[in-house]
Write a protein that holds these residues in place. Sequence first.
Motif, PDB file in Angstrom:
ATOM      1  N   PRO A  65      14.409  -3.684 -18.087  1.00  0.00           N
ATOM      2  CA  PRO A  65      13.299  -3.562 -17.577  1.00  0.00           C
ATOM      3  C   PRO A  65      11.967  -4.588 -17.774  1.00  0.00           C
ATOM      4  CG  PRO A  65      13.941  -1.952 -19.149  1.00  0.00           C
ATOM      5  CD  PRO A  65      14.943  -2.898 -19.253  1.00  0.00           C
ATOM      6  N   GLY A  66      11.569  -4.633 -16.494  1.00  0.00           N
ATOM      7  CA  GLY A  66      10.389  -5.784 -16.754  1.00  0.00           C
ATOM      8  C   GLY A  66      11.070  -7.429 -16.213  1.00  0.00           C
ATOM      9  N   SER A  67      12.485  -7.388 -16.185  1.00  0.00           N
ATOM     10  CA  SER A  67      13.007  -8.750 -15.820  1.00  0.00           C
ATOM     11  C   SER A  67      14.132  -8.584 -14.577  1.00  0.00           C
ATOM     12  CB  SER A  67      13.734  -9.311 -16.973  1.00  0.00           C
ATOM     13  OG  SER A  67      12.741  -9.528 -18.098  1.00  0.00           O
ATOM     14  N   VAL A  68      15.206  -7.835 -14.701  1.00  0.00           N
ATOM     15  CA  VAL A  68      16.231  -7.785 -13.804  1.00  0.00           C
ATOM     16  C   VAL A  68      16.540  -6.270 -13.297  1.00  0.00           C
ATOM     17  CG1 VAL A  68      18.766  -8.292 -13.270  1.00  0.00           C
ATOM     18  CG2 VAL A  68      16.988  -9.876 -14.673  1.00  0.00           C
ATOM     19  N   LEU A  69      16.737  -6.157 -12.128  1.00  0.00           N
ATOM     20  CA  LEU A  69      17.410  -4.845 -11.486  1.00  0.00           C
ATOM     21  C   LEU A  69      18.424  -5.424 -10.627  1.00  0.00           C
ATOM     22  CD1 LEU A  69      17.405  -1.938 -11.271  1.00  0.00           C
ATOM     23  CD2 LEU A  69      15.765  -2.281  -9.247  1.00  0.00           C
ATOM     24  N   ARG A  70      19.812  -4.890 -11.005  1.00  0.00           N
ATOM     25  CA  ARG A  70      20.696  -5.413 -10.085  1.00  0.00           C
ATOM     26  C   ARG A  70      21.336  -4.081  -9.493  1.00  0.00           C
ATOM     27  NH1 ARG A  70      23.428  -9.121 -13.119  1.00  0.00           N
ATOM     28  NH2 ARG A  70      22.025 -10.620 -12.311  1.00  0.00           N
ATOM     29  N   MET A  71      21.922  -3.899  -8.536  1.00  0.00           N
ATOM     30  CA  MET A  71      22.606  -3.005  -7.621  1.00  0.00           C
ATOM     31  C   MET A  71      23.589  -3.356  -6.695  1.00  0.00           C
ATOM     32  SD  MET A  71      19.031  -0.592  -6.797  1.00  0.00           S
ATOM     33  CE  MET A  71      18.235  -2.050  -5.698  1.00  0.00           C
ATOM     34  N   ALA A  72      24.768  -2.472  -6.788  1.00  0.00           N
ATOM     35  CA  ALA A  72      25.675  -2.852  -5.975  1.00  0.00           C
ATOM     36  C   ALA A  72      25.907  -1.815  -4.892  1.00  0.00           C
ATOM     37  CB  ALA A  72      26.927  -2.607  -6.854  1.00  0.00           C
ATOM     38  N   GLY A  73      26.105  -2.346  -3.641  1.00  0.00           N
ATOM     39  CA  GLY A  73      26.252  -1.281  -2.446  1.00  0.00           C
ATOM     40  C   GLY A  73      25.873  -2.138  -1.133  1.00  0.00           C
ATOM     41  N   ALA A  74      26.643  -1.788  -0.184  1.00  0.00           N
ATOM     42  CA  ALA A  74      26.496  -2.382   1.259  1.00  0.00           C
ATOM     43  C   ALA A  74      25.427  -1.542   1.823  1.00  0.00           C
ATOM     44  CB  ALA A  74      27.820  -2.028   2.106  1.00  0.00           C
ATOM     45  N   LEU A  75      24.470  -2.201   2.245  1.00  0.00           N
ATOM     46  CA  LEU A  75      23.099  -1.400   2.640  1.00  0.00           C
ATOM     47  C   LEU A  75      23.244  -1.090   4.139  1.00  0.00           C
ATOM     48  CD1 LEU A  75      20.417  -3.186   0.878  1.00  0.00           C
ATOM     49  CD2 LEU A  75      21.055  -0.648   0.454  1.00  0.00           C
ATOM     50  N   GLY A  76      22.730   0.131   4.776  1.00  0.00           N
ATOM     51  CA  GLY A  76      22.627   0.581   6.051  1.00  0.00           C
ATOM     52  C   GLY A  76      23.818   0.209   6.955  1.00  0.00           C
ATOM     53  N   PRO A  77      23.842  -0.304   7.866  1.00  0.00           N
ATOM     54  CA  PRO A  77      25.035  -0.439   8.924  1.00  0.00           C
ATOM     55  C   PRO A  77      26.392  -0.819   8.156  1.00  0.00           C
ATOM     56  CG  PRO A  77      23.467  -1.896   9.608  1.00  0.00           C
ATOM     57  CD  PRO A  77      22.813  -0.987   8.488  1.00  0.00           C
ATOM     58  N   LEU A  78      25.915  -1.689   7.072  1.00  0.00           N
ATOM     59  CA  LEU A  78      26.958  -2.437   6.538  1.00  0.00           C
ATOM     60  C   LEU A  78      28.017  -1.520   5.406  1.00  0.00           C
ATOM     61  CD1 LEU A  78      25.276  -5.480   4.815  1.00  0.00           C
ATOM     62  CD2 LEU A  78      26.297  -5.343   7.123  1.00  0.00           C
ATOM     63  N   GLN A  79      27.485  -0.371   5.419  1.00  0.00           N
ATOM     64  CA  GLN A  79      28.317   0.767   4.631  1.00  0.00           C
ATOM     65  C   GLN A  79      29.376   1.071   5.407  1.00  0.00           C
ATOM     66  OE1 GLN A  79      25.546   4.104   3.860  1.00  0.00           O
ATOM     67  NE2 GLN A  79      25.116   3.490   2.089  1.00  0.00           N
ATOM     68  N   SER A  80      29.452   0.870   6.726  1.00  0.00           N
ATOM     69  CA  SER A  80      30.451   1.668   7.615  1.00  0.00           C
ATOM     70  C   SER A  80      31.814   0.352   7.592  1.00  0.00           C
ATOM     71  CB  SER A  80      30.117   1.906   8.919  1.00  0.00           C
ATOM     72  OG  SER A  80      29.768   0.746   9.618  1.00  0.00           O
ATOM     73  N   GLU A  81      31.339  -0.660   7.068  1.00  0.00           N
ATOM     74  CA  GLU A  81      32.418  -1.718   6.888  1.00  0.00           C
ATOM     75  C   GLU A  81      33.146  -2.076   5.498  1.00  0.00           C
ATOM     76  OE1 GLU A  81      33.196  -3.320   9.882  1.00  0.00           O
ATOM     77  OE2 GLU A  81      31.575  -2.027  10.492  1.00  0.00           O
ATOM     78  N   GLY A  82      34.218  -2.584   5.351  1.00  0.00           N
ATOM     79  CA  GLY A  82      34.705  -2.765   4.105  1.00  0.00           C
ATOM     80  C   GLY A  82      34.071  -4.078   3.327  1.00  0.00           C
ATOM     81  N   LEU A  83      32.662  -3.795   3.192  1.00  0.00           N
ATOM     82  CA  LEU A  83      32.093  -4.935   2.844  1.00  0.00           C
ATOM     83  C   LEU A  83      31.533  -4.416   1.344  1.00  0.00           C
ATOM     84  CD1 LEU A  83      29.915  -6.039   5.823  1.00  0.00           C
ATOM     85  CD2 LEU A  83      31.688  -7.308   4.544  1.00  0.00           C
ATOM     86  N   ALA A  84      31.058  -5.303   0.120  1.00  0.00           N
ATOM     87  CA  ALA A  84      30.460  -4.956  -0.994  1.00  0.00           C
ATOM     88  C   ALA A  84      29.367  -5.922  -1.090  1.00  0.00           C
ATOM     89  CB  ALA A  84      31.563  -5.129  -2.272  1.00  0.00           C
ATOM     90  N   GLY A  85      28.267  -5.442  -1.724  1.00  0.00           N
ATOM     91  CA  GLY A  85      27.018  -6.171  -1.785  1.00  0.00           C
ATOM     92  C   GLY A  85      26.265  -5.985  -2.964  1.00  0.00           C
ATOM     93  N   THR A  86      25.917  -7.094  -3.507  1.00  0.00           N
ATOM     94  CA  THR A  86      24.893  -6.972  -4.769  1.00  0.00           C
ATOM     95  C   THR A  86      23.522  -7.371  -4.389  1.00  0.00           C
ATOM     96  OG1 THR A  86      27.134  -7.445  -5.842  1.00  0.00           O
ATOM     97  CG2 THR A  86      24.898  -7.723  -7.145  1.00  0.00           C
ATOM     98  N   LEU A  87      22.549  -6.451  -4.737  1.00  0.00           N
ATOM     99  CA  LEU A  87      21.251  -6.887  -4.685  1.00  0.00           C
ATOM    100  C   LEU A  87      20.423  -7.394  -6.183  1.00  0.00           C
ATOM    101  CD1 LEU A  87      18.496  -7.450  -3.473  1.00  0.00           C
ATOM    102  CD2 LEU A  87      18.113  -4.990  -3.552  1.00  0.00           C
TER     103      LEU A  87
END
Length: 177
Positions: free
Chosen positions: A101-123
């Motif tokens: 809290p107040g410092s880092v938020l990290r999320m994993a997932g392929a956003l939008g049209p990237l979801q239909s591919e074999g991709l992993a994403g980290t924000l």
Amino acid sequence: MRILLTATLAVLAASSARAEVVDSSSGGFATHDSAVVAADRRAVWDALIHPEGWWTHTWSDSSANLSLDARAGGCFCETLPNTAGWGEGSVEHMRIITVMPGSVLRMAGALGPLQSEGLAGTLTVTLEDVDTGTRISWDYVAGGQARFPADRIAPVVDRVQSEFLAALVAHVGGPVE
């Protein structure tokens, strides 16, 4: 290579607000954006974990349908209204993997049209105090297999990531001038 990428990201994080593709290869890409806002970290954090107030690019065309459960394992999800008589739908945009809290938020997932591919994403969104307010660093890294070249989609994803950061910045009062 990892040291070079880390050093490049550190230099970019220390610069003024701008966006650019920081790595692109056939298997993935990384983007980095940052901005400084006059708002304090608490205000920025509170806005960050309530994307229904500022996030753009939804499946339902309404950020009001978004929710973010800010805990490890929580969901950044969207409810899809029952518009075709089949019942309510839903989309998991990302899964929360780190909350400081107040410092880092990290999320994993392929956003939008990237979801239909074999991709992993980290924000990873990082907040830090600076003399004029809060620096928001916004890093999205994606990799895996896709039916299109990563170097072609990277600039599009970078532009969308920049739009997300710009929307958050506007929501908390705009950038430091």
